[in-house]
Design a protein around this motif. Structure first.
Motif, PDB file in Angstrom:
ATOM      1  N   GLN A 198       0.956  -1.204  -0.419  1.00  0.00           N
ATOM      2  CA  GLN A 198       0.168   0.430  -0.458  1.00  0.00           C
ATOM      3  C   GLN A 198       0.990   1.171   0.146  1.00  0.00           C
ATOM      4  N   GLN A 199       1.679   1.259   1.081  1.00  0.00           N
ATOM      5  CA  GLN A 199       3.262   2.245   1.024  1.00  0.00           C
ATOM      6  C   GLN A 199       3.206   2.564  -0.041  1.00  0.00           C
ATOM      7  N   TYR A 200       4.119   1.394  -1.225  1.00  0.00           N
ATOM      8  CA  TYR A 200       5.472   1.707  -2.321  1.00  0.00           C
ATOM      9  C   TYR A 200       5.088   0.528  -3.038  1.00  0.00           C
ATOM     10  N   PRO A 201       4.111   1.106  -4.030  1.00  0.00           N
ATOM     11  CA  PRO A 201       3.230  -0.246  -4.536  1.00  0.00           C
ATOM     12  C   PRO A 201       4.127  -0.442  -5.475  1.00  0.00           C
ATOM     13  N   THR A 202       4.810   0.430  -6.193  1.00  0.00           N
ATOM     14  CA  THR A 202       6.364  -0.185  -7.295  1.00  0.00           C
ATOM     15  C   THR A 202       7.499  -0.943  -6.408  1.00  0.00           C
ATOM     16  N   GLY A 203       7.174  -0.769  -4.895  1.00  0.00           N
ATOM     17  CA  GLY A 203       8.693  -1.034  -4.550  1.00  0.00           C
ATOM     18  C   GLY A 203       9.239  -2.982  -4.360  1.00  0.00           C
ATOM     19  N   ARG A 204       9.924  -3.364  -4.558  1.00  0.00           N
ATOM     20  CA  ARG A 204      10.103  -4.662  -3.844  1.00  0.00           C
ATOM     21  C   ARG A 204      10.311  -5.600  -2.813  1.00  0.00           C
ATOM     22  N   LEU A 205      10.344  -7.403  -2.587  1.00  0.00           N
ATOM     23  CA  LEU A 205      10.699  -7.584  -1.148  1.00  0.00           C
ATOM     24  C   LEU A 205      11.261  -8.413  -1.535  1.00  0.00           C
ATOM     25  N   VAL A 206      12.702  -8.954  -0.872  1.00  0.00           N
ATOM     26  CA  VAL A 206      13.464  -9.773  -1.089  1.00  0.00           C
ATOM     27  C   VAL A 206      13.944 -10.302   0.790  1.00  0.00           C
ATOM     28  N   HIS A 207      14.005 -11.316   0.624  1.00  0.00           N
ATOM     29  CA  HIS A 207      14.876 -12.307   1.626  1.00  0.00           C
ATOM     30  C   HIS A 207      16.223 -11.703   2.396  1.00  0.00           C
ATOM     31  N   GLN A 208      16.380 -11.372   3.037  1.00  0.00           N
ATOM     32  CA  GLN A 208      17.691 -11.215   3.646  1.00  0.00           C
ATOM     33  C   GLN A 208      18.968 -12.209   4.152  1.00  0.00           C
TER      34      GLN A 208
END
Length: 293
Positions: free
Chosen positions: A154-164
């Motif tokens: 919701q806060q960063y629609p174009t953001g990317r998630l990765v694992h540590q």
């Protein structure tokens, strides 16, 4: 009738800003975040100058409050979190719910099936994601807290998630030499250690182990080295993370591993003088997000 109290925002441990940081122009910067048992960490890098110009660290939440709830409470009043329009945003989640597989074998849509081989995935509480390491032919599949990922989307629609572990792997392979010697790398967090072994730039082992005592930490480290036929008296072990030179953790590592060194920040990236008071071996995964696509 009782009313539930809203969670208090987390406590700031560090809040460092370079004078050149211009929050009127977020499109010139990248925002990086790590979230896990140690709490929330934020970094801002000037995209053009390839330089970190801000770093914040917030303590882990209280036992009865989730990290996601505390981030929700912090966001409206935080000068970085409540801002949109960043050049790019990356969030690394820290947990043990991940698996790696060769990228050619990865099939989009099968992430939950891959993960269930190693983790009791809960669709009601978690979401599942993947990240492919360019140049390594490795795909990481991981679970993340659903409340946290909902806030992030919701806060960063174009953001990317990765694992540590992906940030660690990307950072270490970036500064290792092709065809180099076999080495072991440790990233020590809150009651868990990530153990990575490379031969040159080729990963041979990567896993996260829980530990409650210094003896647990050295047990897992020596166990991995023995399985890989590495010698604690000769082979190099490099350490990053949340420990001090005079801590029990470092003392026991130094007792059983002769060739032990603290790691550096990721190479080929600049760092503001404001970060000079921080140990170079800390926040490696946060900085290494700058190297993740």
């Amino acid at each position: 009738m009782s009313t539930a109290l809203a969670p208090m925002p987390p406590v700031a441990l560090h809040r460092l800003r370079d004078e050149t940081l211009d929050l009127q122009n977020p499109a010139a910067y990248n925002l990086y975040l790590t979230a896990g048992p140690a709490g929330l960490r934020l970094g801002v890098a000037d995209a053009r100058r390839n330089k970190f110009v801000a770093l914040d660290e917030y303590a882990a939440p209280e036992a009865d409050t989730s990290l996601a709830a505390q981030i929700h409470a912090l966001t409206p009043e935080h000068d970085l979190l409540n801002m949109s329009g960043w050049n790019r945003v990356r969030l690394a989640v820290q947990n043990r719910a991940f698996t790696l597989l060769p990228a050619p074998l990865f099939r989009a849509g099968d992430e939950a099936a891959y993960l269930r081989l190693h983790h009791a995935f809960s669709p009601a509480q978690e979401s599942v994601h993947h990240y492919t390491h360019a140049g390594l032919d490795i795909s990481s599949v991981f679970a993340a807290d659903a409340q946290l990922t909902s806030w992030f989307a919701q806060q960063y629609p174009t953001g990317r998630l990765v694992h540590q572990t992906s940030a660690l792997l990307q950072g270490v392979t970036h500064q290792s030499e092709p065809g180099g010697a076999r080495r072991v790398y440790l990233s020590i967090g809150h009651q868990e250690v990530t153990v990575l072994a490379l031969r040159g730039k080729q990963p041979e082992f990567l896993n996260v182990f829980p530990f409650g005592t210094p003896e647990d930490l050295i047990y897992y480290t020596i166990l991995v080295m023995q399985e890989l036929q590495l010698n604690p008296d000769q082979d190099l072990v490099m350490v990053w993370g949340d420990l001090m030179h005079d801590s029990e953790l470092f003392t026991i590592l130094r007792k059983y591993i002769r060739n032990l060194r603290f790691g550096n920040r990721p190479f080929d990236v600049g760092y503001s003088y404001r970060l000079n008071d921080l140990f170079e071996y800390r926040y490696f995964e946060l900085y290494a997000l700058h190297l993740c696509e």
